[in-house]
Design a protein around this motif. Structure first.
Motif, mmCIF file in Angstrom:
data_model
loop_
_atom_site.group_PDB
_atom_site.id
_atom_site.type_symbol
_atom_site.label_atom_id
_atom_site.label_comp_id
_atom_site.label_asym_id
_atom_site.label_seq_id
_atom_site.Cartn_x
_atom_site.Cartn_y
_atom_site.Cartn_z
ATOM 1 N N VAL A 167 32.420 -5.197 92.228
ATOM 2 C CA VAL A 167 31.170 -5.020 91.540
ATOM 3 C C VAL A 167 30.696 -5.987 90.128
ATOM 4 C CG1 VAL A 167 30.253 -3.047 92.843
ATOM 5 C CG2 VAL A 167 31.322 -2.407 90.698
ATOM 6 N N LYS A 168 31.904 -5.725 89.509
ATOM 7 C CA LYS A 168 32.092 -7.006 88.447
ATOM 8 C C LYS A 168 31.639 -8.141 89.094
ATOM 9 C CE LYS A 168 31.846 -3.797 85.322
ATOM 10 N NZ LYS A 168 33.373 -3.133 85.483
ATOM 11 N N ALA A 169 32.195 -8.298 89.749
ATOM 12 C CA ALA A 169 31.572 -9.665 90.329
ATOM 13 C C ALA A 169 29.742 -10.522 90.224
ATOM 14 C CB ALA A 169 32.435 -10.374 91.884
ATOM 15 N N GLY A 170 29.679 -9.448 90.459
ATOM 16 C CA GLY A 170 28.003 -9.637 91.099
ATOM 17 C C GLY A 170 27.641 -9.531 89.151
ATOM 18 N N VAL A 171 28.247 -9.407 87.928
ATOM 19 C CA VAL A 171 27.602 -9.774 86.944
ATOM 20 C C VAL A 171 28.160 -10.644 86.011
ATOM 21 C CG1 VAL A 171 27.185 -6.245 86.515
ATOM 22 C CG2 VAL A 171 29.239 -7.357 85.955
ATOM 23 N N TYR A 172 29.808 -10.911 86.662
ATOM 24 C CA TYR A 172 30.788 -12.153 86.094
ATOM 25 C C TYR A 172 29.729 -13.563 86.758
ATOM 26 C CZ TYR A 172 33.670 -15.482 86.234
ATOM 27 O OH TYR A 172 33.923 -16.698 86.192
ATOM 28 N N LEU A 173 29.011 -13.385 87.741
ATOM 29 C CA LEU A 173 28.369 -14.588 88.420
ATOM 30 C C LEU A 173 27.192 -14.447 87.556
ATOM 31 C CD1 LEU A 173 28.142 -16.541 90.378
ATOM 32 C CD2 LEU A 173 26.686 -15.251 91.519
ATOM 33 N N VAL A 174 26.371 -12.725 87.103
ATOM 34 C CA VAL A 174 25.086 -13.215 86.177
ATOM 35 C C VAL A 174 25.238 -13.608 84.898
ATOM 36 C CG1 VAL A 174 22.656 -11.542 84.869
ATOM 37 C CG2 VAL A 174 24.002 -11.625 87.564
ATOM 38 N N VAL A 175 26.601 -13.163 84.404
ATOM 39 C CA VAL A 175 26.379 -13.048 83.070
ATOM 40 C C VAL A 175 27.352 -15.094 83.172
ATOM 41 C CG1 VAL A 175 28.785 -13.007 80.690
ATOM 42 C CG2 VAL A 175 27.433 -11.267 81.968
ATOM 43 N N ARG A 176 27.689 -15.042 83.404
ATOM 44 C CA ARG A 176 28.283 -16.219 84.068
ATOM 45 C C ARG A 176 27.043 -17.834 83.620
ATOM 46 N NH1 ARG A 176 33.756 -18.653 84.246
ATOM 47 N NH2 ARG A 176 32.826 -19.404 82.486
ATOM 48 N N LEU A 177 25.984 -17.286 84.588
ATOM 49 C CA LEU A 177 25.405 -18.032 84.469
ATOM 50 C C LEU A 177 23.919 -18.048 83.484
ATOM 51 C CD1 LEU A 177 24.517 -18.019 88.180
ATOM 52 C CD2 LEU A 177 25.341 -19.852 87.207
ATOM 53 N N ALA A 178 24.330 -17.035 82.674
ATOM 54 C CA ALA A 178 22.979 -16.668 81.456
ATOM 55 C C ALA A 178 22.763 -18.498 80.807
ATOM 56 C CB ALA A 178 23.872 -15.839 80.433
ATOM 57 N N PRO A 179 23.380 -19.255 80.668
ATOM 58 C CA PRO A 179 23.148 -20.476 80.241
ATOM 59 C C PRO A 179 22.369 -21.193 80.672
ATOM 60 C CG PRO A 179 25.477 -20.432 79.937
ATOM 61 C CD PRO A 179 24.957 -19.588 80.733
ATOM 62 N N ALA A 180 22.416 -20.681 82.108
ATOM 63 C CA ALA A 180 21.018 -21.604 82.904
ATOM 64 C C ALA A 180 19.834 -20.843 82.552
ATOM 65 C CB ALA A 180 21.845 -21.415 84.655
ATOM 66 N N PHE A 181 19.787 -19.814 82.702
ATOM 67 C CA PHE A 181 18.418 -18.777 82.115
ATOM 68 C C PHE A 181 18.011 -18.926 80.479
ATOM 69 C CE2 PHE A 181 21.227 -15.572 84.158
ATOM 70 C CZ PHE A 181 21.019 -14.632 83.442
ATOM 71 N N ALA A 182 18.710 -19.023 79.968
ATOM 72 C CA ALA A 182 18.170 -19.162 78.557
ATOM 73 C C ALA A 182 17.179 -18.919 78.525
ATOM 74 C CB ALA A 182 19.613 -20.019 77.763
ATOM 75 N N GLY A 183 16.051 -18.733 77.609
ATOM 76 C CA GLY A 183 14.916 -18.927 76.863
ATOM 77 C C GLY A 183 13.860 -19.046 78.033
ATOM 78 N N THR A 184 14.563 -18.612 79.211
ATOM 79 C CA THR A 184 13.302 -18.535 80.070
ATOM 80 C C THR A 184 12.609 -16.600 80.797
ATOM 81 O OG1 THR A 184 14.368 -18.862 82.184
ATOM 82 C CG2 THR A 184 14.305 -20.660 81.827
ATOM 83 N N LYS A 185 11.028 -17.688 81.865
ATOM 84 C CA LYS A 185 11.169 -15.638 82.137
ATOM 85 C C LYS A 185 12.133 -15.477 83.030
ATOM 86 C CE LYS A 185 6.337 -16.555 80.353
ATOM 87 N NZ LYS A 185 6.512 -17.196 79.709
#
Lengths: 288, 662, 145, 120
Positions: free
Chosen positions: B306-324
């Motif tokens: 299940v950490k794979a899921g959160v890993y993916l979200v954390v990984r992609l964090a720069p891609a949605f930085a500062g957006t709604k």
């Protein structure tokens, strides 16, 4: 090095203040009830008497947890006097509460079980408010450090008065005053006996009393920081809050646990949230 | 060591070991293979740490590309087969929604080109190293623990034909798939490993082959298939709108692609991650997964998969930085944190409490990723580490207790402290480490709360969730503590396969908790830098951690926002809990029965009392569960409505933003 | 040790147990707690729990059912402990002493330190009884009351 | 909340407590405190001992002793009512607590004298 001295002095002096507060509490309560009341030093007599009593226990585990209760409560107080992180202080109080509840769970006694379960419910009620208090302080000062509160010339009370009211509610719970004397109380209630404290006796009960004294100082300290500048204003606020608690204790009847949680959440939590929303909606200016 | 070999050990060794345990069916041989693999993986993961950030493309890439493609379709065909044979149309539908677009993408649109366009195939940065350390160390320990557990499990259930080889085949195979998943840079590879973990999850949940297990496995399968579909759609969108070389995680987070174009695929990928991390409203698959044998729950459903899921979200964090989108991700996570914590209070089964707590903590991690400040990302990564260790330990404890009392119900565990003191002590440490200072979980939660100021609503949800957390953990622990006034309970003897992983994890809790400063400096700081480059959130000092004040309120970087004295708190813990635990002694003469209004049967350890007509009645106690107000039946309509609404808003925000951009 | 001995005399927490009394004495015991008599002046607090009590105040004659309970409660009080039998019934069984189900006074079951006679015992007498018990404790400890 | 005025009044009105050992209230006039025996009047008829519901009175006619068990006496006033000579009266002052259950023995002087007179 200075911090060490403050810490040691606190650990030594706090129980005396707390004990005196407890004595004043009993005296004022007696007066409110039209009685003469015990001597101011009565809590100390009780304490030393309990120390001298025979040790009996109904399990070894319950004794272990009570040390956790004491040590973490002292730690929380040290956090306050050393002006450390307020948010962490709340979590440390949480550990003390959990430790106390676990002590209640640690014997096969229906009374202490009821008390412990209710203590957990009370924690459910007061923990969010305390945490939101910390967030509120952050909203004002931009820092969770208590030292920043002392650096800020404007009192917290001016901006956080809804949270202050919520904290007063919490104070009633934490001081185990009516209508929230659910888990254990200072008056013997026959159906609850002494709640969590039922199975503690003699020196161990004395330890609980000692912890409560530290807790008194800690809680009034938390009230104090609502008006930390100048130093005497906070004392007045704390004293008024304390008298108010005693008054509430004597004019209200005990309620059920469910009511307590609902009441604190619907009044305390809502006040806190509204207070915080106020800060987020308004641009904060001129702070720090 | 050669990097080729390290990658091979990380991904392929578990596959080889899995095949070996499947062929060699003896208990002892299996034990040796698992232990050797575990040790190899642990050493290998430490080597990764020493090597630092690297990239890797396998030597004959085309061969591997073909292997991956073929296996992809094999897995999907198996899903279709499973859907038909189980007569579960949801499984079938979502298998088809994966295989049809995938086939169209790869053969109709020339998606094959993406496989070659992307270089490197694997990126081993510090975030991936954190994950591989977690997978290899915690995962391996769980596998070792499983050796004895599965033996006892089958022994107790009188299973004639051992299914253990099959079980360990999937369990060990999973470690390799997980390693591949966290290293993968190419989205097609990521998708492949993603599907392998889904498959392993399905196989292991269904392991006991009873009706409930198969149904729940099917549910896990179709829910995760939705996630897989999301991944494929994201790939197609990227491929069409941006180009073949954009199917790379490194490229997505590099900032080289226009944010408006990224918004939808990133939302889809986050959605996929949320399903894997069992966020509301998809929490039911993880709850259902608790029917599986406990090692599965420990390995897949709490500390790694299940950490794979959160890993993916954390990984992609720069891609949605500062957006709604970031705000919505944070809210979905925070809402899950709150709702799952609340629901956990009413649970009577130990493993379900653990499952809800897992969902809650994953929600917190996702919320931290959504908040997306250096502080919150630090909190997220620390949470990944500490949660894996603590929750892994908790599941192992739950399993060990299950094999002592042969029940998963919390009420059946009452008085365990007398029956099994050692297990209880370890469980106590495990539980305390989940939500109280001075342990790492609390440190991370504390960081998360301090970071929550940028998204205030998330902060409020955190606060409520923290309170609920205290209740359900303490309640459970309280049941274990409930003992009769008796002395000298014997320490239970357990197989080494149980005790070694348990104690190693306990040491890990204390070690990581105490050494959080070095861990942060040496590991997490770099991992945070992989996600969010600007600003340093924490400084570690001799006594603890100081949170730097880069907030909305103060722009002065030297302004401290919070401090966490790590060492002093551990000293306090030792003084308050450990020293009394060792030194508090009770003499037999000091024991008294509990107060039962004087009506108890004589004898200090009697738990009976005289009822009407002097009938001896046993004292029966139970915990509060709030079956009325906080039960699933009462809360689920609300949680589903709100969480689905949040997801709709999430995608609504994305579409609005895209519409606005176009 | 001195401060503990003194404190013991200043803080006798009582626990009240009613064997099978007519409730006359019980009401008088409670009357001691009212504002009029306010025994908290002497640090006396009524506890509901033997584990916190120092002084066991027993009213009513012991009967065959309550004897077991009384003994049990007495054993749960941590020492040093005192027992005060309040009322004639508690002292000797009173009018009930020949009843088929009555064993007699409290001293049939547990050692009694002070007897407070009276039917019903007056609040002042009960206070005197506690003082007498404390005097006994003081003598045992060699401390002046 | 209803209690608020009461409580505040209590606070400023001073305590209602009677400081017992310092100030003692005189017992009520007809309070039944303890049994008093006037040995001069007793004629050893034994009615009191027979009628006592608590069997608190013993009469040793040989030794000419009138014995009261204060631990049994419930001060019901029956003995006083039945006494033909009014040798027994009830005093309003309560009996002090004691450590040991001991009987109180009175020697009936009147009987002694009477016996001497009619002893021929």
């Amino acid at each position: 090095m200075n911090a060490w001295i403050i810490a040691i002095v606190t650990v030594i002096v706090a129980p005396f203040i707390g004990g005196l507060l407890a004595g004043i509490d009993r005296r004022i309560t007696a007066r409110l009830q039209g009685r003469f009341g015990p001597p101011i030093l009565q809590p100390f007599y009780d304490f030393f008497k309990l120390l001298g009593k025979a040790k009996i226990a109904s399990s070894r585990l319950q004794l272990i947890w009570i040390y956790g209760y004491l040590v973490f409560m002292v730690t929380a107080l040290l956090f306050l006097v050393l002006k450390l992180d307020l948010l962490l202080l709340v979590f440390v109080i949480g550990f003390a509460g959990v430790s106390f509840a676990l002590g209640g769970f640690s014997s096969k006694s229906p009374y202490s079980h009821i008390g412990a379960n209710r203590e957990l419910m009370q924690m459910l009620a007061y923990e969010p408010v305390l945490l939101l208090f910390a967030l509120g302080v952050f909203a004002v000062n931009g820092s969770f450090l208590i030292s920043e509160i002392f650096n800020n010339p404007t009192p917290l009370l001016a901006r956080l008065w809804p949270i202050f009211i919520a904290v007063l509610l919490i104070l009633t719970i934490k001081l185990r005053k009516s209508p929230f004397d659910l888990a254990t109380s200072h008056h013997g209630h026959q159906e609850l006996i002494k709640g969590i404290m039922t199975e503690y006796s003699g020196p161990y009960y004395a330890l609980i009393q000692l912890t409560e004294w530290y807790e008194y100082v800690l809680l009034l300290g938390l009230v104090y920081i609502f008006w930390a500048n100048p130093w005497w204003a906070g004392l007045i606020v704390a004293a008024v809050a304390y008298i108010l608690e005693l008054l509430i204790d004597n004019i209200t009847a005990r309620m059920t646990v469910g009511w307590a949680v609902k009441f604190v959440w619907s009044v305390g939590l809502v006040l806190c949230v509204l207070n915080l929303i106020y800060f987020w909606l308004l641009p904060i200016k001129g702070v720090s | 060591m050669d990097y080729n070999w390290m990658m091979a050990v990380a991904i392929l060794l578990p596959v080889v070991a899995a095949i070996l345990v499947y062929i060699l069916r003896q208990y002892h041989v299996r034990g040796i293979i698992v232990v050797v693999t575990a040790i190899a993986l642990i050493i290998n993961s430490i080597l990764f740490l020493l090597k630092g950030s690297q990239t890797f493309t396998p030597a004959n890439a085309q061969l591997w590309d073909t292997v991956v493609t073929v296996l992809d379709y094999l897995i999907l065909l198996f899903y279709i087969y499973a859907g038909i044979s189980l007569k579960n149309w949801l499984v079938l539908i979502f298998a088809l929604t994966q295989i049809v677009p995938l086939a169209y993408f790869e053969f109709g649109m020339g998606g094959k080109a993406a496989l070659e366009a992307i270089n490197p195939t694997f990126v081993v940065d510090h975030l991936a190293i954190v994950m591989t350390l977690v997978i290899s160390i915690v995962g391996s320990l769980i596998c070792i623990w499983a050796i004895r557990y599965m033996y006892d499990h089958e022994h107790h259930n009188h299973i004639e034909k051992s299914r253990q080889p099959r079980f360990f085949f999937w369990l060990v195979l999973f470690l390799g798939a997980m390693n591949g998943l966290v290293f993968a840079n190419n989205l097609i590879y990521l998708y492949f490993f993603w599907e392998v973990t889904t498959l392993v999850c399905f196989q292991l949940i269904a392991h006991d082959l009873n009706k409930e297990a198969v149904n729940n496995a099917a549910r896990a399968l179709w829910m995760n298939s939705i996630g897989g579909t999301g991944l494929i759609l994201a790939m197609i969108y990227l491929f069409v709108k941006v180009g073949p070389d954009s199917l790379s995680v490194a490229k997505i987070i590099s900032g080289g692609i226009a944010p408006a174009l990224l918004l939808l695929p990133v939302a889809l990928l986050c959605f996929t991650g949320m399903i894997k991390a069992a966020q509301m409203p998809f929490q039911t698959w993880l709850l259902g997964a608790m029917v599986a044998p406990t090692p599965v729950s420990a390995l897949l459903h709490s500390s790694t998969m299940v950490k794979a899921g959160v890993y993916l979200v954390v990984r992609l964090a720069p891609a949605f930085a500062g957006t709604k989108l970031g705000i919505m991700v944070a809210l979905v996570g925070a809402f899950t944190f709150m709702a799952a914590s609340g629901l956990a209070i009413s649970q009577t089964t130990g493993k379900r409490v653990l499952a809800y707590s897992t969902i809650a903590n994953l929600g917190l991690i996702i919320a931290c990723a959504g908040i997306n400040t250096p502080l919150s990302i630090s909190a997220a990564i620390l949470l990944i580490i500490f949660h894996a260790v603590s929750k892994g330990l908790m599941f192992l404890c739950a399993g060990t207790i299950e094999h002592i009392v042969w029940s998963r119900e919390i009420e059946d565990m009452e008085g365990l402290a007398a029956k099994a003191p050692m297990t209880t002590a370890i469980t106590t440490i495990g539980v305390l480490s989940m939500f109280l200072p001075p342990f790492g979980m609390l440190l991370a939660k504390w960081l998360a709360l301090e970071a929550s100021f940028t998204i205030p609503l998330a902060g409020i949800l955190f606060v409520i969730a923290s309170a609920a957390t205290i209740v359900f953990w303490a309640k459970w622990l309280g049941r274990l503590m409930q003992v009769l006034p008796k002395l000298g309970s014997k320490i239970e003897s357990l197989s080494l396969s149980y005790t070694v992983p348990l104690w190693v994890l306990v040491l890990g809790i204390f070690g990581l908790g105490l050494g959080v400063g070095p861990v942060y400096e040496g590991l997490v700081k770099n991992a945070v830098a992989n996600v969010i480059a600007s600003g340093q959130a924490l400084t570690t000092s001799a006594t603890g951690i100081v949170v730097n004040g880069v907030t909305a309120v103060s722009s002065n970087p030297s302004f401290a926002v919070g401090s966490y004295p790590v060492w002093p708190l551990f000293v306090v813990f030792a003084v308050g809990i450990l020293i009394p635990f060792i030194f508090v002694a009770v003499k037999p003469g000091e024991l008294r029965p509990v107060y039962l209004c004087g009506e108890q049967v004589e004898g200090a350890d009697a738990d009976e009392w005289y009822s009407t007509a002097d009938a001896k009645t046993k004292v029966q106690l139970g915990g509060f569960y709030f079956k009325g107000a906080l039960s699933e039946a009462a809360l689920n309509p609300w949680t589903y409505t709100l969480s689905i609404a949040l997801l709709v808003i999430l995608f609504g925000v994305v579409f609005l933003a895209i519409g606005g951009a176009i | 040790m001195g401060i503990i001995a003194t404190s013991r005399l200043k803080s006798p927490w009582i626990m009240h147990f009613d064997n099978s009394s007519c409730n006359g004495c019980d009401i008088e015991v409670l009357a001691c707690l009212t504002p009029l008599y306010d025994v908290e002046r002497f640090g006396i607090v009524n506890m509901g729990n033997p584990k916190h009590a120092d002084v066991l105040v027993v009213t009513g004659p012991v009967n065959r059912r309550t004897a077991r309970v009384l003994k049990n409660l007495y054993e749960q009080i941590p020492g040093p402990k005192m027992v005060i039998a309040v009322g004639t019934c508690g002292t000797s069984g009173g009018v009930f002493h020949n009843c088929y189900n009555v064993l007699g006074g409290v001293d049939k079951v547990i050692p009694v330190d002070v007897y407070v006679p009276g039917c019903a015992a007056r609040p002042e007498a009960i206070i005197d009884g506690v003082v007498l018990a404390l005097q006994k404790l003081a003598k045992l400890q060699g401390v002046a009351l | 909340m209803i209690m608020l005025p009461t409580v505040v009044r209590n606070l400023f009105g001073g305590p209602a407590t009677r400081m017992y050992p310092v100030t003692t209230r005189e017992p009520f006039a007809r309070a039944r405190g303890h049994v008093e025996f006037n040995e001069d009047l007793c004629n050893q008829c034994g009615t009191c001992a027979r009628r006592c519901p608590a069997i608190a009175i013993d009469l040793d006619k040989d030794k000419k002793e009138w014995i009261l068990h204060p631990d049994r006496c419930i001060i019901c006033e029956v003995c006083a009512e039945v006494c033909p000579k009014d040798a027994i009266t009830i005093a309003p002052q309560w009996r002090a607590p004691f450590y040991k259950r001991e009987a109180i023995i009175y020697h009936s002087k009147a009987v002694k004298e009477k016996g001497e007179k009619t002893g021929e």
